[in-house]
Design an enzyme around this catalytic site. Structure first.
Site, short mmCIF file in Angstrom:
data_model
loop_
_atom_site.label_atom_id
_atom_site.label_comp_id
_atom_site.label_asym_id
_atom_site.label_seq_id
_atom_site.Cartn_x
_atom_site.Cartn_y
_atom_site.Cartn_z
N ILE A 21 0.87 -1.15 -0.38
CA ILE A 21 0.31 0.31 -0.47
C ILE A 21 0.64 1.69 0.13
O ILE A 21 1.81 1.68 0.70
CB ILE A 21 -0.86 0.01 1.18
N LYS A 37 14.09 26.10 5.38
CA LYS A 37 12.86 26.25 5.21
C LYS A 37 13.84 27.99 6.57
O LYS A 37 12.37 28.00 7.75
CB LYS A 37 11.69 25.70 5.13
#
Length: 497
Positions: A40, A76
């Site tokens: 998955i 960031k």
């Protein structure tokens, strides 16, 4: 009854963040067992974070540079919003303080007065993080040129799949057990309705006391088994699809995320060391999937390094993030699009909330209610902040015109009205976004205040003009003394390739 076993259903970022934290904090006392299937796939596109992620990593004792090397991470300092008010306009929601308060009066009131008198620069000139980000600079620790300059708060860009793998190794080294397998059924107690075990497709039964649903949009436990319900927020956040595609990087990586407005949504651009993360979030009522993919393909940062991955979602939240003995984390608990990089933070906040409210067994109803109350408040206030970006736009395309005419939640309307009439911004309880964050988006997208605090008028005109001129000069001087973002990474945390 003592809590003995916590079962985590699903891996990915949510599952392995939970496993790492719980294994580190309580693995000697409570068994932590994670179930996942390699067959998955995970969404794995949330690659930008906010500064709170540093608290999570520090709580685990992770070495920051080692973590960045392992995940291809960069730094960031904020998010640049390009084209939200006009095609060539850009403003930044940067981390950290904006200006300096004078006595009891917040900086924005002096800036509003100075703007009216023509002696103020753009708001970004008064934020050290934005000045450094626009200059492509990075620094950790005390300022270099003056003690009065604020330190630079920062977050990270990183590969979410590599982060999950990094945390998996960390968790398993601290005793977290893992079972490979697809969940075929969920067993429940006939009297209480609590989940008692997960049954895998091979017939194996995994029992536990408390279950964490980290199964993503499928929400196999919280919705599939317990039917907790979902509150749809698409009337306020109408984008319902995205397509993501990585590309090669071009040039030095920027120390900020870019959110670029497009005709029926927006595009993210996230610089990593080894690639650029790109994606286009859009509203299917105003553009087709093919058109959205073409927009992304025409605006990649470099050559594509993988196939485009389409995603469909409904913005909103689970009506009960904790139901019975199941707590939903990550996408299983709801979805707020990644416009302000809150996806990983919401996982982190949910884990912290769970640890503080860790139950005895059976779970007390009052404990569940308090957890859900805190979760609802946090998600609603983040929702309001995201809505503001869409509502306060200046674009002419039909999608954006529709966003400007939407009826707003009362909580957001009250905040906008207060700002417009008085220049005041308030932060209620433990809202995630600070007054400075709201200020940057309100001012950046042209929502103007009609007045300011009367005490801001007590400063002489010459002193106000000097104040407004001096701060940007100090911040630009500091930025000029800092290392470039690229050289900072090369010195401290370059990825081994």
């Amino acid at each position: 009854m003592t809590l003995k076993t916590i079962v985590i259903a699903g891996g990915g970022t949510a599952g392995w963040m939970a496993a790492a934290a719980l294994g580190h904090l309580m693995g000697e006392h409570i068994r932590i067992h994670l179930v996942e299937s390699e067959a998955i796939g995970t969404v794995g596109v949330g690659e930008a974070t906010i500064p709170q992620i540093r608290l999570f990593n520090q709580a685990l004792g992770l070495d920051e540079d080692a973590f960045l090397r392992a995940t291809g991470g960069t730094f960031k300092l904020g998010i640049a919003f390009d084209g939200w008010t006009a095609p060539r306009h850009s403003y930044m929601h940067a981390f950290g303080d904006v200006g300096r308060d004078v006595g009891p009066v917040p900086f924005q009131h002096y800036w509003l007065r100075a703007q009216a008198e023509g002696v103020a620069g753009p708001l970004g000139d008064y934020c050290m993080n934005e000045v450094a980000a626009r200059a492509g600079r990075m620094h950790r620790g005390a300022p270099l040129t003056a003690r009065t300059i604020p330190a630079i708060p920062y977050a990270f860009h990183f590969d979410a799949n590599l982060y999950a793998a990094y945390l998996r190794r960390f968790a398993q080294n601290r005793g977290v057990s893992r079972t490979e397998g697809r969940i075929a059924a969920v067993e429940r107690d006939g009297e209480s309705g609590d989940v008692t075990a997960l049954v895998l497709d091979g017939g194996e039964r995994v029992a536990g006391d408390l279950f964490l649903d980290c199964t993503g949009f499928r929400a196999l436990l919280i919705e599939g088994a317990l039917q907790a319900g979902y509150e749809d927020w698409s009337r306020w956040l109408p984008c319902d699809r995205a397509v993501a595609q990585p590309s090669t990087g071009t040039g030095a990586p920027l120390p900020y995320t870019r959110a670029i407005a497009r005709s029926a949504g927006w595009q993210w651009r996230i610089p990593l060391q080894h690639r650029t993360g790109n994606g286009h979030v859009y509203c299917s009522a105003f553009t087709s999937d093919d058109e959205a993919m073409a927009v992304l393909a025409g605006n990649l940062d470099g050559e594509p390094t993988g196939d485009p991955r389409p995603l469909r979602f409904v913005t909103g939240r689970r009506r009960k993030a904790w139901s019975h003995n199941v707590v939903a984390l990550g996408l299983a608990s709801g979805f707020l699009e990644p416009l302000e990089s809150t996806s990983i933070h919401l996982i982190q906040a949910a884990i912290a909330r769970l640890v503080k409210l860790l139950p005895a067994m059976p779970v007390a109803a009052a404990l569940r209610s308090e957890y859900n109350r805190q979760t609802d408040f946090e998600m609603e206030r983040i929702r309001d902040f995201l809505i503001l970006h869409y509502w306060a736009n200046g674009r002419e395309e039909p999608f954006w015109q529709a966003c400007r005419t939407m009826a707003l939640p009362d909580s957001l309307q009250a905040k906008i009205d207060l700002w417009r009439e008085t220049g005041v911004i308030t932060r209620e309880h433990e809202e995630l976004f600070t007054e400075d964050g709201w200020l940057q988006v309100l001012a950046g997208q042209g929502v103007t205040a009609r007045s300011h605090h009367p005490l801001a008028d007590t400063i002489p005109d010459a002193d106000l003009a000097e104040y407004m001129e001096t701060l940007p000069l100090l911040y630009r001087r500091e930025a000029g003394a800092l290392a470039t973002h690229e050289s900072f990474i090369a010195r401290h945390c370059a990825m081994r390739r």
